[in-house]
Each structure stands twice: as C-alpha cells, then as structure tokens.
Design a protein around this motif. Sequence first.
Motif, short mmCIF file in Angstrom:
data_model
loop_
_atom_site.label_atom_id
_atom_site.label_comp_id
_atom_site.label_asym_id
_atom_site.label_seq_id
_atom_site.Cartn_x
_atom_site.Cartn_y
_atom_site.Cartn_z
N ALA A 110 13.12 -17.64 -1.09
CA ALA A 110 12.01 -16.80 -0.66
C ALA A 110 10.77 -17.63 -0.37
O ALA A 110 9.99 -17.30 0.53
CB ALA A 110 11.70 -15.77 -1.75
N LEU A 111 10.60 -18.71 -1.12
CA LEU A 111 9.39 -19.53 -1.05
C LEU A 111 9.78 -21.00 -1.09
O LEU A 111 10.67 -21.39 -1.84
CB LEU A 111 8.48 -19.20 -2.24
N VAL A 112 9.09 -21.79 -0.27
CA VAL A 112 9.27 -23.24 -0.27
C VAL A 112 7.90 -23.89 -0.43
O VAL A 112 6.94 -23.46 0.22
CB VAL A 112 9.94 -23.73 1.03
N ILE A 113 7.81 -24.90 -1.29
CA ILE A 113 6.58 -25.68 -1.44
C ILE A 113 6.87 -27.10 -0.99
O ILE A 113 7.75 -27.78 -1.53
CB ILE A 113 6.07 -25.67 -2.89
N GLU A 114 6.15 -27.54 0.03
CA GLU A 114 6.23 -28.91 0.53
C GLU A 114 4.93 -29.63 0.21
O GLU A 114 3.86 -29.01 0.23
CB GLU A 114 6.45 -28.92 2.05
N ILE A 115 5.02 -30.93 -0.04
CA ILE A 115 3.83 -31.71 -0.37
C ILE A 115 3.69 -32.84 0.64
O ILE A 115 4.57 -33.70 0.74
CB ILE A 115 3.90 -32.26 -1.81
N ALA A 116 2.61 -32.82 1.37
CA ALA A 116 2.34 -33.82 2.42
C ALA A 116 1.64 -35.02 1.79
O ALA A 116 0.47 -35.28 2.04
CB ALA A 116 1.50 -33.20 3.53
N ALA A 130 8.27 -24.47 10.89
CA ALA A 130 8.81 -23.52 11.86
C ALA A 130 10.30 -23.28 11.63
O ALA A 130 10.80 -22.15 11.75
CB ALA A 130 8.57 -24.03 13.28
N GLN A 131 11.03 -24.34 11.26
CA GLN A 131 12.47 -24.20 11.01
C GLN A 131 12.73 -23.40 9.74
O GLN A 131 13.67 -22.59 9.70
CB GLN A 131 13.11 -25.58 10.93
N TYR A 132 11.92 -23.61 8.72
CA TYR A 132 12.05 -22.79 7.51
C TYR A 132 11.85 -21.31 7.84
O TYR A 132 12.62 -20.44 7.40
CB TYR A 132 11.00 -23.20 6.47
N ILE A 133 10.79 -21.00 8.56
CA ILE A 133 10.48 -19.61 8.89
C ILE A 133 11.60 -19.00 9.73
O ILE A 133 12.02 -17.86 9.51
CB ILE A 133 9.13 -19.52 9.63
N GLU A 134 12.10 -19.76 10.71
CA GLU A 134 13.19 -19.26 11.55
C GLU A 134 14.44 -19.01 10.73
O GLU A 134 15.20 -18.07 10.99
CB GLU A 134 13.48 -20.26 12.66
N TRP A 135 14.67 -19.83 9.72
CA TRP A 135 15.84 -19.68 8.85
C TRP A 135 15.75 -18.41 8.02
O TRP A 135 16.77 -17.80 7.69
CB TRP A 135 15.94 -20.91 7.96
N VAL A 139 7.76 -17.48 2.77
CA VAL A 139 6.48 -18.17 2.60
C VAL A 139 6.75 -19.66 2.45
O VAL A 139 7.61 -20.07 1.66
CB VAL A 139 5.74 -17.66 1.35
N VAL A 140 6.00 -20.46 3.20
CA VAL A 140 6.04 -21.91 3.05
C VAL A 140 4.63 -22.38 2.71
O VAL A 140 3.69 -22.14 3.48
CB VAL A 140 6.53 -22.62 4.33
N ILE A 141 4.47 -23.00 1.57
CA ILE A 141 3.17 -23.53 1.15
C ILE A 141 3.21 -25.04 1.28
O ILE A 141 4.09 -25.69 0.73
CB ILE A 141 2.83 -23.12 -0.29
N HIS A 153 2.01 -20.64 5.07
CA HIS A 153 2.64 -20.19 6.31
C HIS A 153 3.53 -19.00 5.98
O HIS A 153 4.37 -19.07 5.08
CB HIS A 153 3.49 -21.31 6.91
N LEU A 154 3.36 -17.91 6.73
CA LEU A 154 4.10 -16.68 6.46
C LEU A 154 5.14 -16.42 7.55
O LEU A 154 5.10 -17.01 8.63
CB LEU A 154 3.12 -15.51 6.38
N SER A 155 6.06 -15.50 7.26
CA SER A 155 7.16 -15.24 8.17
C SER A 155 6.72 -14.65 9.51
O SER A 155 7.48 -14.67 10.47
CB SER A 155 8.18 -14.31 7.51
#
Length: 203
Positions: A110-116, A130-135, A139-141, A153-155
């Motif tokens: 449901a949610l992914v957290i990435e750290i830049a 964008a690929q996470y959302i398309e999948w 929510v991608v934080i 980033h929301l769906s």
Amino acid sequence: MDLRLCSNIAAEDFAESRFTLPDDGRWCELVDGRVLVHTPPSTEHGTVVLNFAKALARYLELNPEGYACFELGLAAVRNPDSAFFPAISYFVGGNRFAEMDKVITDTCPALVIEIASTADRRRVLRRRVAQYIEWGVSVVIVIDPDERRGMVHLSNHTGIVLKQDSTIACTPDWWLNRPDRQFLEEFELPVSTLLHEPSAAHN
C-alpha cells in the motif's frame, strides 16, 4: 557468472543469485533486466529508516492493521523485469507477515518509502515513483535527508511537498485506489522527528 554483465535477467533469477554481488547484493537492484549497483547509503539514510520504523511500530501497537518490510525486493515491472528495494514497504490485507521472509515479491504494498540519500538514488527516483504508482502502490513517500525535505506521491499523481516543518499525515487521498482497504488512518509523523538523529543514550 557475473550478474553485472548480464542482460534481461528475470527477477526470480536475480533474487536467487543476488548474494554473489558486492556486499552480498545489499545495495543492488534489478532495473530493466540489468543489475544496478548503488552507492552505500549515508548515515542519515539509516536515521530516517530507524525513525520511520519506530513511528510505524508505535502506530501498529494500537492499530494492528498491516506490517512493514525493510529492503524487500518489489517486482514492480515485468518484461524486462525490474526489482526495486525501497527502504520500507507497508502491506495491508492478505496473510499477516506473508512477505517477511521473501527476497522479492510480486505483492503490491500500500505504501512505499524511498530515501534519496545519494546522487545515484536521486537520479532514478522520478521514473521509479511513476512505476510504483502504475503498479498499484497507493502512496510513495520520498525523503531527502540532505535537502531535509521530501514528497508524498499519491495514486492520482498528486505530489505533496514535505518541508522540515511539515507532518506526514494520512488523508483520504491515500486510499483512492483501494477505498475498501484503508490504512494508517491516524498516522502522523513530523518530518523534523523523522530527520532527527537519536542520541546514543536512547539506542
């Protein structure tokens, strides 16, 4: 065989042989069928993961709705395969803790957290989000410890800027692509807390 010299690698083959890569493959991912080796993350990267994990643990003590996995491979793209290893993946539904012992999963969190936290991670994140959302990730934080800011980033492809004085807080938009499965409904985490390095006395 050196996986780094191969192309069109399947996600399952990558999972089976990842340990043969540098540092047992911990900083390696599969992108478009090829191995991508990241720079080892900064200390600040670990601080963000630790603080987010603590906040999730406190929330889940009162709201046992889901579970978090750390550095789990997500087979988000197929043909050619990509398997990303975000800092945190949060799952709801299905068998509780079903993904915990896997190297790579096809199950969408449901949610992914990435750290830049490094330049090479920053370069790939726009496309990756964008690929996470398309999948199907809701929510991608993305948190950038160096810039001391982030983005939700929301769906529906809305992006919400997180400044140091912002709070990460669930809104109904988090559930747009899964209205029957709400999650983290009362979760709140100030960005300043997320970025705060814990003192040795509390470790």
